[in-house]
Design an enzyme around this catalytic site. Sequence first.
Site, mmCIF file in Angstrom:
data_model
loop_
_atom_site.group_PDB
_atom_site.id
_atom_site.type_symbol
_atom_site.label_atom_id
_atom_site.label_comp_id
_atom_site.label_asym_id
_atom_site.label_seq_id
_atom_site.Cartn_x
_atom_site.Cartn_y
_atom_site.Cartn_z
ATOM 1 N N GLY A 212 0.856 -1.178 0.000
ATOM 2 C CA GLY A 212 0.000 0.000 0.000
ATOM 3 C C GLY A 212 0.890 1.226 0.000
ATOM 4 O O GLY A 212 1.885 1.268 -0.728
ATOM 5 N N SER B 237 5.581 -5.497 -1.483
ATOM 6 C CA SER B 237 5.576 -4.095 -1.886
ATOM 7 C C SER B 237 6.037 -3.217 -0.718
ATOM 8 O O SER B 237 7.178 -3.301 -0.301
ATOM 9 C CB SER B 237 4.194 -3.708 -2.413
ATOM 10 O OG SER B 237 4.205 -2.452 -3.053
ATOM 11 N N ALA B 238 5.173 -2.378 -0.149
ATOM 12 C CA ALA B 238 5.572 -1.555 0.998
ATOM 13 C C ALA B 238 6.081 -2.410 2.144
ATOM 14 O O ALA B 238 6.992 -2.017 2.882
ATOM 15 C CB ALA B 238 4.394 -0.702 1.462
ATOM 16 N N HIS C 68 8.385 -3.241 -7.571
ATOM 17 C CA HIS C 68 7.703 -2.917 -8.838
ATOM 18 C C HIS C 68 8.674 -2.271 -9.829
ATOM 19 O O HIS C 68 8.269 -1.427 -10.635
ATOM 20 C CB HIS C 68 6.531 -1.956 -8.619
ATOM 21 C CG HIS C 68 5.563 -2.345 -7.561
ATOM 22 N ND1 HIS C 68 4.520 -3.220 -7.777
ATOM 23 C CD2 HIS C 68 5.463 -1.961 -6.259
ATOM 24 C CE1 HIS C 68 3.813 -3.355 -6.658
ATOM 25 N NE2 HIS C 68 4.381 -2.613 -5.722
ATOM 26 N N GLU D 166 8.348 -6.998 -10.939
ATOM 27 C CA GLU D 166 7.113 -7.672 -10.553
ATOM 28 C C GLU D 166 7.184 -9.161 -10.903
ATOM 29 O O GLU D 166 7.802 -9.567 -11.882
ATOM 30 C CB GLU D 166 5.919 -7.000 -11.208
ATOM 31 C CG GLU D 166 5.722 -5.584 -10.698
ATOM 32 C CD GLU D 166 4.317 -5.061 -10.923
ATOM 33 O OE1 GLU D 166 3.621 -5.562 -11.824
ATOM 34 O OE2 GLU D 166 3.931 -4.127 -10.194
#
Length: 235
Positions: free
Chosen positions: A88, A120-121, A157, A192
């Site tokens: 997020g 991700s985060a 990403h 990714e």
Amino acid sequence: MNVLLISNSTNAGEEYLRYPLPEIARVLQSVREVVFVPYAAVTFSYADYERKVQARLSEIGIRVRSVHRAADPRRMIREAEAICVGGGNTFALAKKMQEQGLMQAILGKIRRGTPYVGWSAGSNVCCPTISTTNDMPIVCPASFRAIGAVPFQINPHYLDANPEGHAGETREQRILEYIAANPRRWVVGLREGCMLHCTDEGLRLIGSRPMRIFRKGREPREVRAGDDLSFLFGK
């Protein structure tokens, strides 16, 4: 150490957390329950995030409990069998984790062998800082310092693309700015569909795409699954 750092939760056209689920299952193979940190959620509730992750991890027989429900989040982390940190907005995630003292608590657990899975985060906050996130600083954390379980930075990403007509900086140019200001730090451009598994035995790239490596004074280069990555730990 038993840490799985995933670039992205969802590949195009796939279900949420579908592609990394086999690796998540391997990392959490002896775990019955994970403590989940949902604080990167901004446009949907922490409860919704907990339900979304639970729906996927139920397939491998794991219960999900979110720290947002705890009266003492640090104690919940200290008692966790395993920890998952979702993606997020990295600034929102870092701010809340810092306010609750979760960064240091998680680092202590990782050092004692507690499995950690982030995407991700959730991967970015496992690094020394959040400075290589792609996210907008929608809130202001106390600092950019993060968990520091690994000694290198991740750019999740990671993209090579420079769209036609786009005059702004590419992802590589932004990372080159970072290493100019932070010359002693390695940066990993994690594309990714890829992830890193960090254990006491070493670091392993998982995925069909190469990873791009950056360091001040060196030409950016590609590494692939099976390549020696010990240099990222200074070995």
